[in-house]
Design a protein around this motif. Structure first.
Motif, PDB file in Angstrom:
ATOM      1  N   GLU A 247      42.722  35.864  46.360  1.00 24.90           N
ATOM      2  CA  GLU A 247      43.154  35.932  46.150  1.00 24.90           C
ATOM      3  C   GLU A 247      43.828  35.046  45.154  1.00 24.90           C
ATOM      4  OE1 GLU A 247      44.529  39.476  45.499  1.00 24.90           O
ATOM      5  OE2 GLU A 247      42.239  40.590  46.405  1.00 24.90           O
TER       6      GLU A 247
ATOM      7  N   VAL B  57      41.465  32.777  40.169  1.00 26.68           N
ATOM      8  CA  VAL B  57      42.075  33.946  40.212  1.00 26.68           C
ATOM      9  C   VAL B  57      42.709  34.484  39.977  1.00 26.68           C
ATOM     10  CG1 VAL B  57      42.178  32.841  43.063  1.00 26.68           C
ATOM     11  CG2 VAL B  57      44.357  32.093  41.162  1.00 26.68           C
TER      12      VAL B  57
ATOM     13  N   LYS C 204      45.472  39.553  37.489  1.00 23.28           N
ATOM     14  CA  LYS C 204      44.237  39.177  38.646  1.00 23.28           C
ATOM     15  C   LYS C 204      43.162  39.521  38.121  1.00 23.28           C
ATOM     16  CE  LYS C 204      43.338  40.958  42.933  1.00 23.28           C
ATOM     17  NZ  LYS C 204      43.735  42.298  44.207  1.00 23.28           N
TER      18      LYS C 204
END
Length: 347
Positions: A334, A321, A327
């Protein structure tokens, strides 16, 4: 320090790792040797009892990998769908070979623990006996016994089931149908033999061999008086006990071990002065069947449960992740946060 969970050390040789994890590790060692990733594990069921975290910590300890930052929920924590239960930050090449392995550990152990908790809750505080040894591959007994205890069922039937637990095995057990068959179906003689060889055990008598649970229970209790601890009913769902065959024989509610049979047995035991004798039931019991018995105030003292312990598989997934703190994840996966997860030490 002892290898607490008897981890097969071949896991560190990628023996149990899917080939694509091994290949990815080699690729990243060549092209991204210093890249740091964060991987998180989750599942998709509500009210899941998490189990396997301690086993994962032991694997990481034995791996001697020093540079991993690990976060996890506590063993036995209850989580809902998509909540992260484990996060590892470090070089992916250091732990890539554990990705699928940790999926499987969490899946197996959490499935058992969750089923155990649900079944124990359905039993309203009554004893539940985990008899799943006959329903699965024998090498699963250690992890299944551990996970069953995490979920709240600590009454196990094999020494192996206690191997990962702190307490010593307590295996009074019962008798199998094979013992009665060996004495030509004579329940009294089988009981005498059991008592002579194991005089200190609780005397638990299997009473469905002749499909006449009421008569055989009274017979054996009359013969052995206060020595009988419990009788166990294990009637097949395809059969109607002889004592019920005059009562709407075709009614499905009268097949197998059912509330009517148990209530009749309790009444007859009490009328014959055997009110201290406990009733154990087994054969096809799961959360739903136990709830049905309890809703009808069925006088059961102990439930024996088999394959219901391993059903309703809970699957876990590990996903990258974050890469170098930024990110980077598959769509829909997520980086998630939870106040149940905390940093842990594994060395």
């Amino acid at each position: 320090m002892k290898n607490r969970f008897n981890i097969d050390l071949r896991i560190f040789e990628d023996y149990y790792s899917a080939d694509y994890f091994k290949k990815t590790k080699e690729i990243l060692n060549k092209f991204k040797p210093d890249q740091l990733v964060t991987m998180q594990w989750f599942q998709r069921n509500d009210q899941t009892v998490i189990c396997g975290i301690e086993i994962i910590k032991e694997i990481l300890r034995l791996s001697k990998i020093k540079d991993l930052f690990v976060e996890a929920v506590d063993e036995g924590e209850i989580v809902n769908s998509l909540e992260p239960v484990l996060k590892i930050t470090g070089k992916y090449s250091d732990f890539a070979h554990f990705e699928g392995l940790f999926d499987g550990i969490l899946s197996r152990a959490s499935t058992i623990a969750t089923n155990a908790k649900k079944i124990a809750s359905a039993a309203n505080g009554k004893t539940v006996l985990n008899m799943n040894d006959r329903m699965d591959y024998y090498t699963n007994q250690q992890i299944d016994g551990y996970a069953s205890a995490i979920g709240g069922i600590k009454n196990l039937v094999t020494a192996a089931s206690f191997e990962f637990l702190a307490e010593e095995p307590n295996l009074n057990g019962t008798m199998p149908h094979a013992l009665i068959a060996s004495f030509d179906g004579d329940l009294i003689e089988a009981t005498k033999a059991y008592k002579e060889v194991f005089p200190k055990n609780n005397l638990i008598i299997l009473v469905d061999y002749n499909n006449d649970c009421i008569s055989d229970s009274i017979k054996v209790c009359n013969a052995f008086k206060d020595e009988i601890y419990a009788v166990r009913l294990d009637t097949s769902p395809s059969l109607v006990d002889k004592s019920l065959q005059d009562m709407q024989e075709n009614s499905q509610e009268l097949h197998g071990v059912n509330p009517t049979l148990v209530k009749m047995l309790r009444e007859k035991l009490d009328l014959n002065g055997h009110n201290k004798v406990k009733i154990i039931v087994s054969s096809g019991f799961n959360e739903e069947k136990i709830k049905m018995f309890e809703s009808q105030n069925t006088p059961v003292d102990i439930y024996g449960v088999g394959d219901a312990i391993t059903k309703n598989k809970i699957g876990f997934t590990g996903d990258i992740v974050l890469i170098n703190g930024k990110k980077q994840a598959k769509f829909g996966r997520e980086n998630s946060f939870s106040n149940k997860i905390k940093s842990i030490k594994y060395s």
